[in-house]
Design an enzyme around this catalytic site. Sequence first.
Site, PDB file in Angstrom:
ATOM      1  N   ARG A 176     133.690  50.480  -2.495  1.00  0.00           N
ATOM      2  CA  ARG A 176     134.568  51.587  -2.160  1.00  0.00           C
ATOM      3  C   ARG A 176     136.014  51.090  -2.174  1.00  0.00           C
ATOM      4  O   ARG A 176     136.271  49.898  -2.018  1.00  0.00           O
ATOM      5  CB  ARG A 176     134.215  52.151  -0.785  1.00  0.00           C
ATOM      6  CG  ARG A 176     132.764  52.634  -0.663  1.00  0.00           C
ATOM      7  CD  ARG A 176     132.454  53.063   0.756  1.00  0.00           C
ATOM      8  NE  ARG A 176     131.080  53.530   0.903  1.00  0.00           N
ATOM      9  CZ  ARG A 176     130.054  52.739   1.241  1.00  0.00           C
ATOM     10  NH1 ARG A 176     130.260  51.446   1.455  1.00  0.00           N
ATOM     11  NH2 ARG A 176     128.839  53.239   1.359  1.00  0.00           N
ATOM     12  N   LYS A 199     131.878  51.349   6.078  1.00  0.00           N
ATOM     13  CA  LYS A 199     131.143  52.296   6.923  1.00  0.00           C
ATOM     14  C   LYS A 199     130.358  51.587   8.016  1.00  0.00           C
ATOM     15  O   LYS A 199     129.223  51.959   8.342  1.00  0.00           O
ATOM     16  CB  LYS A 199     130.214  53.173   6.069  1.00  0.00           C
ATOM     17  CG  LYS A 199     130.972  54.102   5.118  1.00  0.00           C
ATOM     18  CD  LYS A 199     130.084  55.192   4.578  1.00  0.00           C
ATOM     19  CE  LYS A 199     130.909  56.206   3.774  1.00  0.00           C
ATOM     20  NZ  LYS A 199     130.103  57.319   3.273  1.00  0.00           N
ATOM     21  N   HIS A 250     135.924  55.903  -6.766  1.00  0.00           N
ATOM     22  CA  HIS A 250     134.529  56.231  -6.473  1.00  0.00           C
ATOM     23  C   HIS A 250     133.755  56.531  -7.751  1.00  0.00           C
ATOM     24  O   HIS A 250     132.529  56.335  -7.811  1.00  0.00           O
ATOM     25  CB  HIS A 250     134.435  57.412  -5.513  1.00  0.00           C
ATOM     26  CG  HIS A 250     133.312  57.298  -4.542  1.00  0.00           C
ATOM     27  ND1 HIS A 250     133.330  56.455  -3.447  1.00  0.00           N
ATOM     28  CD2 HIS A 250     132.100  57.908  -4.505  1.00  0.00           C
ATOM     29  CE1 HIS A 250     132.203  56.559  -2.787  1.00  0.00           C
ATOM     30  NE2 HIS A 250     131.426  57.432  -3.405  1.00  0.00           N
ATOM     31  N   TYR A 286     121.380  58.998  -8.554  1.00  0.00           N
ATOM     32  CA  TYR A 286     121.684  58.367  -9.842  1.00  0.00           C
ATOM     33  C   TYR A 286     120.487  58.439 -10.782  1.00  0.00           C
ATOM     34  O   TYR A 286     120.639  58.607 -11.990  1.00  0.00           O
ATOM     35  CB  TYR A 286     122.117  56.915  -9.628  1.00  0.00           C
ATOM     36  CG  TYR A 286     123.327  56.798  -8.739  1.00  0.00           C
ATOM     37  CD1 TYR A 286     124.562  57.270  -9.157  1.00  0.00           C
ATOM     38  CD2 TYR A 286     123.236  56.241  -7.465  1.00  0.00           C
ATOM     39  CE1 TYR A 286     125.682  57.195  -8.339  1.00  0.00           C
ATOM     40  CE2 TYR A 286     124.346  56.143  -6.649  1.00  0.00           C
ATOM     41  CZ  TYR A 286     125.565  56.623  -7.090  1.00  0.00           C
ATOM     42  OH  TYR A 286     126.660  56.542  -6.279  1.00  0.00           O
TER      43      TYR A 286
END
Length: 330
Positions: free
Chosen positions: A162, A187, A256, A291
């Site tokens: 990120r 995170k 991103h 994905y």
Amino acid sequence: MRDNNSIGPWIRRFLLEHVATERNLARNTQLSYRDTLVLLLPFLSKALGKAVDRLSIDDLSPASVRSFLRYLEKERRCSGATRNLRLATIHSLAKFIGMHSPEHVAWCAAIRGVPFKKTASSTLTYLDKPEMEALLHTPDLHTALGMRDHALLLFLYNTGARADEAAHLSLEDIKWGTSPAVRLVGKGKMRWCPIWPRTADVLKPLIAGRACGEFVFLNRLNQPLTRFGIYAVVRRTVAQASQALPSLMAKTISPHCLRHTCAVHLLRSGVDINTIRAWLGHVSLDTTHIYAEVDLEMKAKALALCDLPKETRTRPWHTDAGLMSFLKAL
């Protein structure tokens, strides 16, 4: 006797104890929760004609929540996704109060009964291999900033990091040796990600001569590059690369997007979904399965266009062999 009906002390406990300490949410998530309350409290104060410090829990009713959501959409022009994000914060606050104050359980249920609005799912944007290579070859490697931009783009593509993770990357987070790897923290979670030989070759000269605790990616003033600076680098590079490859202009490309590109390319090379989950630092495998769905959809479209014979429409998934061939290709 403690006044359990005043909303001020509950909000303080919610932000400082629950969000920051008990759940240890990421800093950006904490700020998002706070921003919601920064909008909500003045709205309630104005609508009810009460000072902010006089607001009670009962003042936050399902009707007032719906009015606040309409205010976000009509006056502040917020999207449905932003509206739902703000509502999720209110739901979380109500749940916190209900869990610690039994007399407010019915109120909590009423607040949490305010529904989310159905919104169109956003399209996952990623780059095909020629587009990614065009992006990597755009920076001028004869300049210091060009070398930094190239290293940053390749690092984002390699690790799926990120923007915030890349911005806070320091030299001590990189482990060299026969199997280079990088430690990424995002995170509230830490993970190790392998560094490709190609990436290592551009990172080593970039950080040569620096002290162990310094940041890897610096700006023109030799200060740590912020996540906003990383966004600027990606946007600038995309604008330059689009002149040679017009297909880039049709896509919204951000840091991103390079994370998505990393995941899709790993999947297509044969890396199993659990490895990709660990690679990207996803908590839930459901997140990573996005994905796989995108890749299957693209393959279905390709097969429809090519009209291949039935016996050639499937092939076995590779694992280690596919990963090795992918890494060698880089």
